[in-house]
Design a protein around this motif. Structure first.
Motif, PDB file in Angstrom:
ATOM      1  N   GLY A 139       1.157  -1.287  -0.229  1.00  0.00           N
ATOM      2  CA  GLY A 139       0.042   0.384   0.164  1.00  0.00           C
ATOM      3  C   GLY A 139       0.891   1.012   0.010  1.00  0.00           C
ATOM      4  O   GLY A 139       2.250   1.336   0.204  1.00  0.00           O
ATOM      5  N   LEU A 140       0.130   2.118  -0.557  1.00  0.00           N
ATOM      6  CA  LEU A 140       0.630   3.552  -0.063  1.00  0.00           C
ATOM      7  C   LEU A 140      -0.022   5.011   0.892  1.00  0.00           C
ATOM      8  O   LEU A 140      -0.957   5.358   0.548  1.00  0.00           O
ATOM      9  CB  LEU A 140       0.912   4.599  -1.650  1.00  0.00           C
ATOM     10  N   VAL A 141       0.731   5.309   1.087  1.00  0.00           N
ATOM     11  CA  VAL A 141      -0.084   6.691   2.359  1.00  0.00           C
ATOM     12  C   VAL A 141       1.069   8.386   2.428  1.00  0.00           C
ATOM     13  O   VAL A 141       2.105   7.330   1.666  1.00  0.00           O
ATOM     14  CB  VAL A 141       0.350   5.861   4.429  1.00  0.00           C
ATOM     15  N   TYR A 142       0.658   8.976   1.667  1.00  0.00           N
ATOM     16  CA  TYR A 142       1.063  10.255   0.997  1.00  0.00           C
ATOM     17  C   TYR A 142       0.688  11.049   1.702  1.00  0.00           C
ATOM     18  O   TYR A 142      -1.016  11.190   2.671  1.00  0.00           O
ATOM     19  CB  TYR A 142       1.240   9.868   0.096  1.00  0.00           C
ATOM     20  N   GLY A 143       0.495  12.765   0.980  1.00  0.00           N
ATOM     21  CA  GLY A 143       0.352  13.626   1.736  1.00  0.00           C
ATOM     22  C   GLY A 143      -0.860  13.841   1.414  1.00  0.00           C
ATOM     23  O   GLY A 143      -1.673  14.876   2.026  1.00  0.00           O
ATOM     24  N   GLY A 144      -1.717  13.786   0.857  1.00  0.00           N
ATOM     25  CA  GLY A 144      -2.966  13.638   0.064  1.00  0.00           C
ATOM     26  C   GLY A 144      -3.094  14.204  -0.999  1.00  0.00           C
ATOM     27  O   GLY A 144      -4.343  15.284  -1.438  1.00  0.00           O
ATOM     28  N   GLY A 145      -2.150  14.977  -1.778  1.00  0.00           N
ATOM     29  CA  GLY A 145      -2.078  16.018  -2.715  1.00  0.00           C
ATOM     30  C   GLY A 145      -2.360  15.608  -3.809  1.00  0.00           C
ATOM     31  O   GLY A 145      -2.219  13.962  -4.067  1.00  0.00           O
ATOM     32  N   SER A 146      -2.683  16.253  -5.219  1.00  0.00           N
ATOM     33  CA  SER A 146      -3.185  15.552  -6.140  1.00  0.00           C
ATOM     34  C   SER A 146      -2.571  16.030  -7.055  1.00  0.00           C
ATOM     35  O   SER A 146      -2.703  16.066  -8.564  1.00  0.00           O
ATOM     36  CB  SER A 146      -4.963  15.529  -6.537  1.00  0.00           C
ATOM     37  N   THR A 147      -1.220  17.040  -6.642  1.00  0.00           N
ATOM     38  CA  THR A 147      -0.623  18.113  -7.838  1.00  0.00           C
ATOM     39  C   THR A 147       0.793  17.135  -7.634  1.00  0.00           C
ATOM     40  O   THR A 147       0.989  17.214  -6.471  1.00  0.00           O
ATOM     41  CB  THR A 147      -1.016  19.373  -7.602  1.00  0.00           C
ATOM     42  N   TYR A 204      -6.379   8.607  -7.365  1.00  0.00           N
ATOM     43  CA  TYR A 204      -5.581   9.270  -6.202  1.00  0.00           C
ATOM     44  C   TYR A 204      -5.996   8.130  -5.433  1.00  0.00           C
ATOM     45  O   TYR A 204      -5.761   8.492  -3.774  1.00  0.00           O
ATOM     46  CB  TYR A 204      -5.441  10.497  -5.834  1.00  0.00           C
ATOM     47  N   GLY A 205      -7.029   7.250  -5.041  1.00  0.00           N
ATOM     48  CA  GLY A 205      -7.751   6.704  -3.801  1.00  0.00           C
ATOM     49  C   GLY A 205      -7.936   7.371  -2.944  1.00  0.00           C
ATOM     50  O   GLY A 205      -8.619   7.972  -2.978  1.00  0.00           O
ATOM     51  N   LYS A 206      -8.534   7.055  -1.838  1.00  0.00           N
ATOM     52  CA  LYS A 206      -9.261   7.561  -0.840  1.00  0.00           C
ATOM     53  C   LYS A 206      -8.438   8.699   0.383  1.00  0.00           C
ATOM     54  O   LYS A 206      -7.123   8.238   0.343  1.00  0.00           O
ATOM     55  CB  LYS A 206      -9.484   6.369   0.303  1.00  0.00           C
ATOM     56  N   THR A 207      -8.992   9.347   0.501  1.00  0.00           N
ATOM     57  CA  THR A 207      -8.662  10.779   0.945  1.00  0.00           C
ATOM     58  C   THR A 207      -9.109  11.011   2.897  1.00  0.00           C
ATOM     59  O   THR A 207     -10.008  10.771   2.523  1.00  0.00           O
ATOM     60  CB  THR A 207      -8.788  11.759   0.146  1.00  0.00           C
ATOM     61  N   THR A 208      -7.911  11.148   3.066  1.00  0.00           N
ATOM     62  CA  THR A 208      -8.252  11.654   4.806  1.00  0.00           C
ATOM     63  C   THR A 208      -8.291  12.879   5.314  1.00  0.00           C
ATOM     64  O   THR A 208      -7.596  13.385   4.690  1.00  0.00           O
ATOM     65  CB  THR A 208      -8.520  10.464   6.533  1.00  0.00           C
ATOM     66  N   LEU A 209      -9.435  13.036   5.937  1.00  0.00           N
ATOM     67  CA  LEU A 209      -9.289  14.954   6.150  1.00  0.00           C
ATOM     68  C   LEU A 209      -8.456  15.507   7.336  1.00  0.00           C
ATOM     69  O   LEU A 209      -9.848  14.913   7.932  1.00  0.00           O
ATOM     70  CB  LEU A 209     -10.418  15.501   5.599  1.00  0.00           C
ATOM     71  N   GLY A 222      -4.431   8.448   1.184  1.00  0.00           N
ATOM     72  CA  GLY A 222      -3.840  10.439   1.633  1.00  0.00           C
ATOM     73  C   GLY A 222      -4.391  10.852   2.312  1.00  0.00           C
ATOM     74  O   GLY A 222      -5.487  10.586   2.728  1.00  0.00           O
ATOM     75  N   ILE A 223      -3.624  11.871   3.539  1.00  0.00           N
ATOM     76  CA  ILE A 223      -3.990  12.255   4.270  1.00  0.00           C
ATOM     77  C   ILE A 223      -3.313  13.603   4.401  1.00  0.00           C
ATOM     78  O   ILE A 223      -2.340  14.075   4.458  1.00  0.00           O
ATOM     79  CB  ILE A 223      -3.053  11.227   5.601  1.00  0.00           C
ATOM     80  N   ILE A 224      -4.410  14.323   4.381  1.00  0.00           N
ATOM     81  CA  ILE A 224      -4.356  15.464   4.217  1.00  0.00           C
ATOM     82  C   ILE A 224      -5.758  17.320   5.106  1.00  0.00           C
ATOM     83  O   ILE A 224      -6.477  16.697   5.448  1.00  0.00           O
ATOM     84  CB  ILE A 224      -4.579  16.291   2.407  1.00  0.00           C
TER      85      ILE A 224
END
Length: 232
Positions: free
Chosen positions: A39-47, A117-122, A66-68
């Motif tokens: 899996g990949l976890v990252y900072g949640g940006g799309s740019t 971009y997968g799921k995003t958690t705010l 993505g967590i942002i």
């Protein structure tokens, strides 16, 4: 050693940088993680490189989280960003018409598309973002980026030195981007601010396959601080 159920945390820039090789390598790394069923976890940006690595993984069926922080979300999609999100490959995203320069980058990013971009958690703040990323991660990889990327990298390096975790940490030194930073580490060792053994906390790779190999063969160095962090 990593298993198929593991998740790699990637730190990288939300800008593309001036050399297309950065985003190309980021996309290839994302695709490789999907192929490995990591899996990949990252900072949640799309740019920028964030979007490239996330898209590279998600479009190949990989798990992406993505967590942002809410403050970094742009809730209005500009026409060029929408066009970028409809593209199907990293090469399209590197089109100069879609590429946002660092001088015009305001730090925000459009709300990521879940299919690409997968799921995003705010979350509410940066501390929560980094804590959740670290908790989910089985390994950490740093790609080119700016102040935030370097801060995130050094935090997990310090945490390992302090015996808070023992997870692999790898720098993906694309096109020699981290050469001066790696020299700083060697200078810190020579000046006896960092021990030689703690200098081995970070592993370095120059290819996608090298990153995977560095994670799989990672051995926690001896000489870390023998601290206990359990609380009662």
């Amino acid at each position: 050693m990593m298993t198929q159920e593991q998740t790699v945390c990637v730190f990288c820039g939300s800008s593309f940088g001036q050399n297309p090789v950065f985003a190309q390598a980021a996309g290839e790394l994302g695709g490789k993680l999907a192929l490995k069923q990591w899996g990949l976890v990252y900072g949640g940006g799309s740019t920028g490189l964030m979007g490239a690595v996330a898209s590279g993984c998600a479009t190949k069926g990989g798990y992406v989280h993505g967590i942002i922080p809410e403050a970094l979300i742009s809730r209005e999609r500009k026409e060029d960003v929408c066009a970028a999100e409809r593209s199907t490959g990293v090469e399209d995203e590197l089109n100069e018409k879609l590429k946002q320069s660092i001088d015009n980058h305001d730090g925000s990013t459009p709300i990521p598309d879940s299919e690409k971009y997968g799921k995003t958690t705010l979350v509410k703040d940066m501390h929560t973002r980094k804590r959740l990323m670290a908790q989910e991660a089985s390994a950490f990889v740093a790609l080119p980026g700016g102040y935030g990327t370097l801060e995130e990298l050094m935090e997990v390096v310090t945490w390992q030195q302090l015996n808070i975790h023992n997870k692999p940490i790898v720098i993906f030194n694309i096109n020699g981007f981290f050469d001066n930073f790696l020299k700083f580490i060697q200078d810190a060792i020579a000046s006896e601010f960092v021990s030689k053994k703690n200098g081995e906390i970070i592993k370095v790779a120059t290819t996608v396959d090298g990153v995977i190999e560095a994670i799989e063969e990672y051995e926690v160095p001896e000489g870390r601080f023998n601290l206990k962090w359990e609380t009662t």
